[in-house]
Design an enzyme around this catalytic site. Structure first.
Site, short mmCIF file in Angstrom:
data_model
loop_
_atom_site.label_atom_id
_atom_site.label_comp_id
_atom_site.label_asym_id
_atom_site.label_seq_id
_atom_site.Cartn_x
_atom_site.Cartn_y
_atom_site.Cartn_z
CD GLU A 19 -2.42 0.96 2.77
OE1 GLU A 19 -3.28 0.14 3.03
OE2 GLU A 19 -2.19 2.08 3.68
CB THR A 50 -4.10 5.55 1.66
OG1 THR A 50 -2.86 6.50 1.21
CG2 THR A 50 -3.29 4.15 1.87
NE ARG A 125 -15.86 5.59 10.59
CZ ARG A 125 -15.76 5.49 11.89
NH1 ARG A 125 -16.56 5.13 12.80
NH2 ARG A 125 -14.62 5.68 12.52
N GLY A 126 -13.11 5.64 6.80
CA GLY A 126 -12.18 6.69 7.17
C GLY A 126 -12.53 7.25 8.83
CG ASP A 127 -9.54 7.15 11.33
OD1 ASP A 127 -10.35 6.16 12.00
OD2 ASP A 127 -8.61 6.88 11.03
CB ALA A 145 -17.21 0.78 5.62
CG HIS A 184 -12.78 0.15 14.36
ND1 HIS A 184 -13.69 1.05 14.83
CD2 HIS A 184 -11.99 1.05 13.56
CE1 HIS A 184 -13.62 2.35 14.46
NE2 HIS A 184 -12.63 2.16 13.37
CG ASP A 193 -14.88 -4.45 14.92
OD1 ASP A 193 -15.74 -3.75 14.19
OD2 ASP A 193 -13.83 -4.54 14.70
P1 FAD Z 1 -16.75 0.58 9.25
O1 FAD Z 1 -16.53 -0.88 8.60
O2 FAD Z 1 -17.81 1.40 8.95
O3 FAD Z 1 -16.78 0.42 10.93
C1 FAD Z 1 -16.46 1.60 11.72
C2 FAD Z 1 -16.92 1.24 13.39
O4 FAD Z 1 -18.30 1.12 13.13
C3 FAD Z 1 -16.39 -0.14 13.73
O5 FAD Z 1 -16.01 0.23 15.05
C4 FAD Z 1 -17.48 -1.04 13.45
O6 FAD Z 1 -17.63 -2.04 14.48
C5 FAD Z 1 -18.83 -0.03 13.82
N1 FAD Z 1 -19.92 -0.12 13.03
C6 FAD Z 1 -20.05 -0.66 11.55
N2 FAD Z 1 -21.49 -0.56 11.26
C7 FAD Z 1 -22.11 -0.35 12.27
C8 FAD Z 1 -23.49 0.13 12.40
N3 FAD Z 1 -24.30 -0.27 11.54
N4 FAD Z 1 -23.94 0.33 13.76
C9 FAD Z 1 -23.13 0.80 14.73
N5 FAD Z 1 -21.75 0.27 14.48
C10 FAD Z 1 -21.40 -0.15 13.40
N6 FAD Z 1 -8.36 5.33 6.74
C11 FAD Z 1 -8.36 6.30 5.72
O7 FAD Z 1 -8.74 7.54 6.00
N7 FAD Z 1 -7.70 6.04 4.33
C12 FAD Z 1 -7.40 4.78 3.90
O8 FAD Z 1 -6.79 4.88 2.65
C13 FAD Z 1 -7.48 4.05 4.84
N8 FAD Z 1 -6.92 2.68 4.70
C14 FAD Z 1 -7.16 1.63 5.19
C15 FAD Z 1 -7.03 0.23 4.78
C16 FAD Z 1 -7.02 -0.88 5.86
C17 FAD Z 1 -6.59 -2.14 5.43
C18 FAD Z 1 -7.62 -0.63 7.15
C19 FAD Z 1 -7.65 -1.60 8.05
C20 FAD Z 1 -7.75 0.67 7.47
C21 FAD Z 1 -7.69 1.81 6.58
N9 FAD Z 1 -8.12 3.08 6.93
C22 FAD Z 1 -7.92 4.07 6.26
C23 FAD Z 1 -8.60 3.29 8.37
C24 FAD Z 1 -10.17 3.27 8.39
O9 FAD Z 1 -10.69 4.36 7.81
C25 FAD Z 1 -10.43 3.44 9.99
O10 FAD Z 1 -10.12 2.48 10.63
C26 FAD Z 1 -11.75 3.68 10.21
O11 FAD Z 1 -11.97 4.21 11.56
C27 FAD Z 1 -12.74 2.63 10.10
O12 FAD Z 1 -13.08 2.38 8.88
P2 FAD Z 1 -13.89 1.04 8.46
O13 FAD Z 1 -14.23 0.89 6.87
O14 FAD Z 1 -13.47 -0.28 8.99
O15 FAD Z 1 -15.27 1.35 9.35
#
Ligand code: FAD
Length: 318
Positions: A19, A50, A125-127, A145, A184, A193
């Site tokens: 990456e 990213t 989702r992003g942070d 996400a 997470h 999670d």
């Molecule tokens: P989600 O899957 O949406 O989960 C986020 C949180 O919400 C989790 O705690 C989950 O348990 C909870 N959740 C999910 N659905 C629900 C629901 N329906 N109700 C209640 N809670 C729920 N960040 C960047 O900014 N740019 C990048 O390019 C990037 N690349 C990444 C690549 C990888 C391989 C990884 C592991 C992370 C990356 N990240 C990146 C970081 C990521 O954006 C963060 O970890 C973010 O906080 C969570 O993203 P997610 O897609 O896992 O979110």
């Protein structure tokens, strides 16, 4: 080619992938190429790029005052994907974020990817932004996400946001999502999670890439638990070599991951960051060899834009 097709094609043989992070705006793409070049001998089937959301930047006005602006400092993910794909003839995977984007903007981005022949996207989702305590969806954007995966799947069926089904113009993206062997940071438990991860897969995700981990046991247990609740897509391990002394505090703080005692002990013995880097490389080599022996389809490395330590690992492992 899709990630799932690469995996099928090389069944039984672990592949190398990595990456990269787009350069800060104002920097030349050559810096990126200089870090990709040394890794191409290991034949990555795909390279992830990213995406960073908008952030606050402070501009010195020269009169003792600072101007605060919101801007994306590392734009250009899709352009970089296209440039790398063209230059190295390799599949590239743009990371697509909920945070900072409306559904409309996401649709435009996906349409661009489709035109450029990009076949995989990583849906995240992003942070939260630095001033926010919790993640907030953009107005007209997605909260999780899972919803983004749903939008991409809709497009795969030709369903655009303007409610017209363009059956002849559907996309066919293979979709990756993030998984967290140590849960997470916001999740109340690993089991909850995992259920959320299952929702992403049920919504149409084709594979998972994990957050970094330093103890392979965590990954093995995660994969087992995921299988037990019916997650049957490939789960690719994400590996990051520790590189500086500060990582001992920084990585657990930012990613809520545990570092194994033997690794901490080795890093604490180091007098320089060069020595830490070496410890990080050796640890990642051991991790990689064990994961390879366990038959993982791909070892996915977080390069953070620098290739020398990833090259040292790849040389020892592939
Ligand atoms: P989600 O899957 O949406 O989960 C986020 C949180 O919400 C989790 O705690 C989950 O348990 C909870 N959740 C999910 N659905 C629900 C629901 N329906 N109700 C209640 N809670 C729920 N960040 C960047 O900014 N740019 C990048 O390019 C990037 N690349 C990444 C690549 C990888 C391989 C990884 C592991 C992370 C990356 N990240 C990146 C970081 C990521 O954006 C963060 O970890 C973010 O906080 C969570 O993203 P997610 O897609 O896992 O979110």
């Amino acid at each position: 080619m899709k990630v799932t097709e690469h995996i099928k094609k090389h069944q039984g043989k672990t592949q190398f992938s990595f990456e990269i992070i787009p350069p800060k705006k104002g920097n030349h793409i050559q810096d990126l190429y200089d870090n990709i070049d040394p890794l191409m001998e290991f034949n990555p089937p795909f390279i992830d790029v990213t995406t960073s959301r908008e952030e606050h930047v402070y501009i010195d006005k020269g009169n003792g005052l600072l101007d605060r602006k919101i801007t994306r400092m590392r734009p250009g993910t899709v352009g970089i994907c296209a440039a790398i794909k063209h230059k190295y003839n390799v599949d590239t995977i743009p990371h697509v974020l909920c945070g900072g984007f409306t559904k409309e903007e996401t649709e435009y981005l996906l349409v661009d990817c489709h035109y450029l022949g990009i076949e995989n996207v990583m849906a995240l989702r992003g942070d939260a932004m630095s001033h926010q305590k919790y993640f907030e969806a953009s107005k007209g954007g997605h909260q999780y996400a899972t919803e983004l995966v749903g939008q991409i799947q809709n497009l795969n069926q030709g369903k655009y946001l303007h409610d017209v089904i363009e059956a002849n113009h559907n996309t066919d993206f293979c979709i990756g999502v993030a998984g967290y062997p140590e849960k997470h940071i916001e999740a109340p438990s690993l089991q909850t999670d995992l259920r959320r991860l299952k929702e992403k897969v049920d919504a149409g995700a084709d594979y998972v890439v994990t957050q970094m981990f330093f103890d392979n046991q965590k990954y093995f247990e995660f994969v087992k638990a995921a299988k037990e609740i019916g997650i049957d897509v490939p789960i690719l391990p994400g590996i990051k070599p520790l590189a500086i002394q500060r990582h001992l505090q920084l990585l657990p703080q930012v990613f809520k991951i545990d570092l194994p005692e033997p690794l901490i002990t080795e890093v604490e013995k180091c007098k320089t960051n060069a020595a830490v880097r070496q410890v990080g490389v050796e640890w990642a080599i051991q991790q990689s060899k064990e994961l390879m022996q366990a038959g993982v389809p791909v070892l996915h490395y977080y390069s953070m834009g620098k290739s020398s330590n990833i090259k040292a690992i790849a040389k020892a492992v592939f």
